[in-house]
Design an enzyme around this catalytic site. Sequence first.
Site, PDB file in Angstrom:
ATOM      1  N   SER A  12       1.205  -1.658  -0.063  1.00  0.00           N
ATOM      2  CA  SER A  12      -0.079  -0.109  -0.231  1.00  0.00           C
ATOM      3  C   SER A  12       0.562   1.750   0.469  1.00  0.00           C
ATOM      4  CB  SER A  12      -0.901  -0.425   0.985  1.00  0.00           C
ATOM      5  OG  SER A  12      -0.576   0.116   2.196  1.00  0.00           O
ATOM      6  N   HIS A 108       8.167   3.156   9.248  1.00  0.00           N
ATOM      7  CA  HIS A 108       7.881   1.743   9.568  1.00  0.00           C
ATOM      8  C   HIS A 108       6.709   3.058  11.113  1.00  0.00           C
ATOM      9  CE1 HIS A 108       8.617  -1.264  12.657  1.00  0.00           C
ATOM     10  NE2 HIS A 108       8.478  -0.552  14.007  1.00  0.00           N
ATOM     11  N   ASP A 144      15.269  -1.131  12.359  1.00  0.00           N
ATOM     12  CA  ASP A 144      14.788   0.451  12.203  1.00  0.00           C
ATOM     13  C   ASP A 144      15.823   1.094  12.896  1.00  0.00           C
ATOM     14  OD1 ASP A 144      12.592  -0.823  11.051  1.00  0.00           O
ATOM     15  OD2 ASP A 144      11.936  -2.111  12.678  1.00  0.00           O
TER      16      ASP A 144
HETATM   17  C1  GRF Z   1       3.423  -1.164   6.905  1.00  0.00           C
HETATM   18  O1  GRF Z   1       2.914  -0.991   7.657  1.00  0.00           O
HETATM   19  C2  GRF Z   1       5.228  -0.490   7.033  1.00  0.00           C
HETATM   20  O2  GRF Z   1       5.630   0.953   8.143  1.00  0.00           O
HETATM   21  C3  GRF Z   1       6.020  -1.562   7.863  1.00  0.00           C
HETATM   22  O3  GRF Z   1       5.579  -2.463   6.955  1.00  0.00           O
HETATM   23  C4  GRF Z   1       3.608  -2.190   6.031  1.00  0.00           C
HETATM   24  C5  GRF Z   1       3.636  -2.194   4.950  1.00  0.00           C
HETATM   25  O4  GRF Z   1       2.630  -2.515   4.800  1.00  0.00           O
HETATM   26  N1  GRF Z   1       6.742  -1.321   7.014  1.00  0.00           N
HETATM   27  P1  GRF Z   1       2.005  -2.300   2.934  1.00  0.00           P
HETATM   28  O5  GRF Z   1       3.119  -3.278   2.348  1.00  0.00           O
HETATM   29  O6  GRF Z   1       2.760  -0.779   2.408  1.00  0.00           O
HETATM   30  O7  GRF Z   1       0.945  -1.852   2.802  1.00  0.00           O
END
Ligand code: GRF
Length: 227
Positions: A12, A108, A144
């Site tokens: 996303s 993150h 992170d």
């Molecule tokens: C997000 O919450 C991002 O912060 C974390 O992994 C998730 C990925 O979500 N690192 P998407 O694949 O971008 O929907």
Amino acid sequence: MDLGVLISGRGSNLAALLDAIAEGRLDARVRLVISNKADAAGLDHAKAAGVPTLVVPHGEYSDRASFDAALVAALREHGAEWVVLAGFMRLVTPVLLEAFPYRVVNIHPSLLPSFPGVDAQAQALAYGARITGCTVHLVDAGTDSGPILAQAAVPVLADDTRDTLAARILAQEHALLVRVLASLGAGRLRVGASEAGKRPRVSLRGEASAFGLAINEGAPGAEAKAR
Ligand code: GRF
């Protein structure tokens, strides 16, 4: 700004970048999307946008460094100059970091340094945090742990589940990632002199106040229900 985006799943944040580019809110091109998982749904976002995709299964490499070397080769071949980790569930090594110095960015879902690692939203909920959020940071070899570029905060509501909290954070992630990349693309990254034993301070020039505490105003009843 020539981006390579690394994903492992839903994608996303990748979709948010592609939308921002298509709508002229981000002056960038996604040169390549790489997933370490063949079934990552995010690959479909790339294909729909006409962006080249590549699956590089980490299990086919004997160690992290050789996996990263394959990533670097593909990213270079496609002309990527910045690397965005958007839900990429692998630790990276100096092989990638030294190929793109100060140009590897991660998103993150917590206010780092709180709640690094997997399922940061559940960690925040379990801890009883009243405020959490998301962080965009430069990547180093830790989990992170790289220098923070920008953060956005959201309230934790009394009746939140892991999923309602994650959704509230995710909306901020999408906006923050686009804003930070726009800022980086405009050359606003400043890297201070490094003192012995410390890493250099980094900042985004001219953006400090814009990236301040951003409580999600869209959360209905946020004040009344906040714990
Ligand atoms: C997000 O919450 C991002 O912060 C974390 O992994 C998730 C990925 O979500 N690192 P998407 O694949 O971008 O929907």
